[in-house]
Scaffold this motif. Structure first.
Motif, PDB file in Angstrom:
ATOM      1  N   GLN A  52      41.700  28.412  64.240  1.00  0.00           N
ATOM      2  CA  GLN A  52      41.289  29.422  65.216  1.00  0.00           C
ATOM      3  C   GLN A  52      42.010  30.742  64.957  1.00  0.00           C
ATOM      4  N   LEU A  53      43.309  30.694  64.654  1.00  0.00           N
ATOM      5  CA  LEU A  53      44.058  31.906  64.330  1.00  0.00           C
ATOM      6  C   LEU A  53      43.506  32.584  63.078  1.00  0.00           C
ATOM      7  N   ARG A  54      43.128  31.777  62.114  1.00  0.00           N
ATOM      8  CA  ARG A  54      42.564  32.328  60.869  1.00  0.00           C
ATOM      9  C   ARG A  54      41.243  33.041  61.158  1.00  0.00           C
ATOM     10  N   LEU A  55      40.400  32.452  62.003  1.00  0.00           N
ATOM     11  CA  LEU A  55      39.139  33.094  62.364  1.00  0.00           C
ATOM     12  C   LEU A  55      39.390  34.387  63.145  1.00  0.00           C
ATOM     13  N   LYS A 386      52.708  59.465  52.362  1.00  0.00           N
ATOM     14  CA  LYS A 386      53.745  59.808  53.317  1.00  0.00           C
ATOM     15  C   LYS A 386      53.148  60.247  54.650  1.00  0.00           C
ATOM     16  N   THR A 387      51.978  60.857  54.599  1.00  0.00           N
ATOM     17  CA  THR A 387      51.314  61.266  55.826  1.00  0.00           C
ATOM     18  C   THR A 387      49.831  61.010  55.700  1.00  0.00           C
ATOM     19  N   ILE A 388      49.201  60.725  56.831  1.00  0.00           N
ATOM     20  CA  ILE A 388      47.752  60.607  56.900  1.00  0.00           C
ATOM     21  C   ILE A 388      47.304  61.523  58.025  1.00  0.00           C
ATOM     22  N   SER A 389      46.377  62.417  57.722  1.00  0.00           N
ATOM     23  CA  SER A 389      45.978  63.455  58.663  1.00  0.00           C
ATOM     24  C   SER A 389      45.573  62.865  60.013  1.00  0.00           C
ATOM     25  N   GLY A 390      46.179  63.398  61.077  1.00  0.00           N
ATOM     26  CA  GLY A 390      45.810  62.996  62.427  1.00  0.00           C
ATOM     27  C   GLY A 390      46.416  61.701  62.902  1.00  0.00           C
ATOM     28  N   LYS A 391      47.282  61.085  62.095  1.00  0.00           N
ATOM     29  CA  LYS A 391      47.866  59.796  62.488  1.00  0.00           C
ATOM     30  C   LYS A 391      49.390  59.856  62.429  1.00  0.00           C
ATOM     31  N   ASN A 392      50.015  59.039  63.260  1.00  0.00           N
ATOM     32  CA  ASN A 392      51.474  58.966  63.297  1.00  0.00           C
ATOM     33  C   ASN A 392      51.972  57.889  62.346  1.00  0.00           C
ATOM     34  N   GLN A 393      53.075  58.162  61.697  1.00  0.00           N
ATOM     35  CA  GLN A 393      53.722  57.166  60.847  1.00  0.00           C
ATOM     36  C   GLN A 393      54.771  56.450  61.696  1.00  0.00           C
ATOM     37  N   VAL A 394      54.560  55.157  61.945  1.00  0.00           N
ATOM     38  CA  VAL A 394      55.484  54.389  62.770  1.00  0.00           C
ATOM     39  C   VAL A 394      55.846  53.097  62.046  1.00  0.00           C
ATOM     40  N   TYR A 395      56.875  52.436  62.553  1.00  0.00           N
ATOM     41  CA  TYR A 395      57.264  51.132  62.026  1.00  0.00           C
ATOM     42  C   TYR A 395      57.164  50.100  63.143  1.00  0.00           C
ATOM     43  N   HIS A 396      56.581  48.975  62.816  1.00  0.00           N
ATOM     44  CA  HIS A 396      56.457  47.875  63.776  1.00  0.00           C
ATOM     45  C   HIS A 396      57.383  46.741  63.339  1.00  0.00           C
ATOM     46  N   MET A 397      58.208  46.254  64.253  1.00  0.00           N
ATOM     47  CA  MET A 397      59.081  45.123  63.946  1.00  0.00           C
ATOM     48  C   MET A 397      58.366  43.826  64.321  1.00  0.00           C
ATOM     49  N   VAL A 398      58.244  42.926  63.365  1.00  0.00           N
ATOM     50  CA  VAL A 398      57.532  41.665  63.578  1.00  0.00           C
ATOM     51  C   VAL A 398      58.328  40.771  64.520  1.00  0.00           C
ATOM     52  N   ARG A 399      57.632  40.248  65.524  1.00  0.00           N
ATOM     53  CA  ARG A 399      58.245  39.339  66.485  1.00  0.00           C
ATOM     54  C   ARG A 399      57.703  37.931  66.288  1.00  0.00           C
ATOM     55  N   SER A 400      58.348  36.962  66.892  1.00  0.00           N
ATOM     56  CA  SER A 400      57.968  35.566  66.745  1.00  0.00           C
ATOM     57  C   SER A 400      56.517  35.353  67.161  1.00  0.00           C
ATOM     58  N   GLY A 401      55.755  34.685  66.302  1.00  0.00           N
ATOM     59  CA  GLY A 401      54.375  34.330  66.613  1.00  0.00           C
ATOM     60  C   GLY A 401      53.357  35.384  66.233  1.00  0.00           C
ATOM     61  N   GLU A 402      53.783  36.590  65.827  1.00  0.00           N
ATOM     62  CA  GLU A 402      52.831  37.647  65.485  1.00  0.00           C
ATOM     63  C   GLU A 402      52.218  37.403  64.107  1.00  0.00           C
ATOM     64  N   THR A 403      50.947  37.743  63.968  1.00  0.00           N
ATOM     65  CA  THR A 403      50.230  37.642  62.703  1.00  0.00           C
ATOM     66  C   THR A 403      49.753  39.026  62.283  1.00  0.00           C
ATOM     67  N   LEU A 404      49.369  39.150  61.001  1.00  0.00           N
ATOM     68  CA  LEU A 404      48.851  40.433  60.520  1.00  0.00           C
ATOM     69  C   LEU A 404      47.612  40.847  61.305  1.00  0.00           C
ATOM     70  N   GLY A 405      46.754  39.855  61.596  1.00  0.00           N
ATOM     71  CA  GLY A 405      45.535  40.162  62.332  1.00  0.00           C
ATOM     72  C   GLY A 405      45.818  40.730  63.710  1.00  0.00           C
ATOM     73  N   ALA A 406      46.774  40.140  64.414  1.00  0.00           N
ATOM     74  CA  ALA A 406      47.123  40.608  65.754  1.00  0.00           C
ATOM     75  C   ALA A 406      47.741  42.005  65.701  1.00  0.00           C
ATOM     76  N   ILE A 407      48.598  42.246  64.708  1.00  0.00           N
ATOM     77  CA  ILE A 407      49.246  43.558  64.579  1.00  0.00           C
ATOM     78  C   ILE A 407      48.206  44.624  64.225  1.00  0.00           C
ATOM     79  N   ALA A 408      47.281  44.274  63.313  1.00  0.00           N
ATOM     80  CA  ALA A 408      46.223  45.213  62.936  1.00  0.00           C
ATOM     81  C   ALA A 408      45.365  45.578  64.145  1.00  0.00           C
ATOM     82  N   ALA A 409      45.019  44.578  64.951  1.00  0.00           N
ATOM     83  CA  ALA A 409      44.202  44.829  66.148  1.00  0.00           C
ATOM     84  C   ALA A 409      44.949  45.714  67.143  1.00  0.00           C
TER      85      ALA A 409
END
Length: 451
Positions: A52-55, A386-409
């Motif tokens: 289910q997580l993969r889907l 280094k920059t993308i027009s109109g977007k902020n450059q931020v860093y996200h720290m991965v927490r327990s249980g997080e997946t790439l799909g969830a972070i992307a969403a």
């Protein structure tokens, strides 16, 4: 006799100690994670929850942008199917599975039902996306299978083992759309080296998978056992048969198969059921904007995907998705010809601007070539904006249980972008890992310096 009993007692205690150490080892891994990615119980065992997580990752992350322009028509299709899904009973499903004509004899039980529940009731939208991908890949797979007299229905196996992702890889060392191990790839003459991994070329890997199916069927004379051997290995199947007192039906072997992989077959049966009966339930493939139509170009000289991207103005991520077998975005120089796949409208453009493409150089390409000459084992580091027009450059720290799909969403970006920005070769993450994100949202975590 006393001495003999003492010996047996010593052996038994020794085995129990080793078993406890092994269990403790896996518990530590589950808590601490491997160095190259966080590990939780769902990443160790393939089960309905992990499926289910993969889907979720497939639908909300990897193909989010491709589905964006068709939300209304896809929603209408799913809404029209809801009445039929709600009226579906246990006896209906039992009868339908029993009526399926299949060379794979697994049958129906609560375990298969769990995967059917995921496909039909928990994630029908993602299941229909699998149908979209199957419509593209399966006919090609079946044409290759015809050469080796392999049953056509086995062409749907990648829907559960890789979600039809040619660039898929696992912590166990398998890779590509058919989840081939390194040894299997070399055995069936696939090129696997520091620059190229043909397990990620879906045509060549399908040919290798078909030959492996044929070889396993020659051993067992049974497609269910052949498929089981493909997933867990023939040595494991033989051992399971011995432990099951010679029984060869799947559910007799099930308790003796590795817990982390044995549920692939119930999932495959559930997917086969879904493919057979989705029309009766008014579920159809999703509409999506996907680069399925391609043109191919034969390349004999070293070529960097960035050269093609810059001159022809094709997003680098699309080139990577179409050519996942090139590990560092580089098609190596001959003597062996390399195949470059392009979106269908760009084949003629490539031929027209061929000289400009090969002559294009920038600091990244020059640095890559220089390091390749000076340090043959050096790893190519892709270009990072280094920059993308109109977007902020931020860093996200991965927490327990997080997946790439969830972070992307969360940040409204794609998994492909996250992997590209952070030079990730797989979807595995570890707790505390910092991910670079270009987003319109404000930073939730922004360290003073990236570690």
């Amino acid at each position: 006799m006393f001495r003999l009993n003492s010996v047996f007692l010593h052996i038994n205690n020794s085995l129990m100690l080793k078993q406890k150490i092994l269990i403790l080892f896996f518990i530590i891994l589950a808590i601490a994670g491997f160095p190259h990615g966080h590990i939780n119980i769902d990443s160790i065992f393939f089960n309905p929850s992990y499926f289910q997580l993969r889907l979720d990752s497939l639908y909300l992350g990897q193909f989010r942008q491709a589905l964006k322009g068709h939300e209304q028509e896809n929603s209408q299709m799913l809404a029209g199917a809801l009445p039929g899904l709600r009226s579906l009973t246990e006896s209906d499903i039992t009868k339908q599975v029993g009526e399926m004509s299949s060379v794979i004899h697994v049958g129906y039980n609560p375990k298969v039902r769990e995967f059917i529940d995921v496909l039909l009731f928990k994630k029908p939208e993602a299941s229909c996306l699998l149908l979209t991908l199957a419509d593209h890949y399966v006919p090609l797979f079946q044409s290759i299978f015809d050469k080796y007299d392999i049953p056509h229905e086995l062409a749907y196996l990648p829907s559960v083992i890789s979600a039809f992702d040619p660039g898929a890889s696992s912590m166990y060392g398998s890779s590509g759309i058919w989840n081939l191990m390194y040894i299997s790839g070399k055995l069936y003459k696939l090129e696997i080296n520091s620059m190229v991994d043909e397990r990620k070329n879906y045509e060549k890997s399908t040919d290798a998978a078909a030959r492996q199916f044929k070889d396993f069927f020659a051993i067992y004379q049974d497609w269910t056992l052949a498929l089981t051997a493909y997933i867990v290995g023939p040595a494991v199947v033989n051992k399971a048969i011995r432990r099951a007192n010679g029984k060869k039906d799947f559910w007799s072997l099930y308790p003796y198969l590795p817990a982390e992989t044995r549920d692939y077959l119930p999932a495959y049966v559930a997917m086969t059921y879904f493919v057979n009966y989705h029309n009766q339930l008014n579920l159809k493939p999703l509409q999506a904007d996907l680069p399925f139509s391609t043109d191919t170009v034969c390349i004999w000289k070293e070529l960097h995907l960035r050269q093609v991207s810059k001159v022809l103005d094709i997003p680098i991520n699309i080139l990577r998705e179409l050519n996942p077998q090139y590990k560092h975005d580089i098609l190596p120089a001959g003597p062996k010809m390399c195949i470059l796949k392009l979106p269908v409208s760009y084949g003629d453009k490539f031929r027209l601007h061929k000289d400009s493409i090969f002559n294009f150089k920038d600091s990244v390409i020059m640095a890559t070539r220089q390091s390749t000459i000076t340090f043959p084992s050096a790893t190519y580091v892709p270009y990072e904006p280094k920059t993308i027009s109109g977007k902020n450059q931020v860093y996200h720290m991965v927490r327990s249980g997080e997946t790439l799909g969830a972070i992307a969403a969360k940040y409204h970006v794609t998994i492909t972008d996250l992997k590209s920005w952070n030079h990730l070769k797989s979807n595995l993450l570890r707790i505390g890992q910092q991910l670079l994100v270009f987003t319109t949202q404000k930073a939730v975590y922004h360290p003073s310096a990236k570690k």
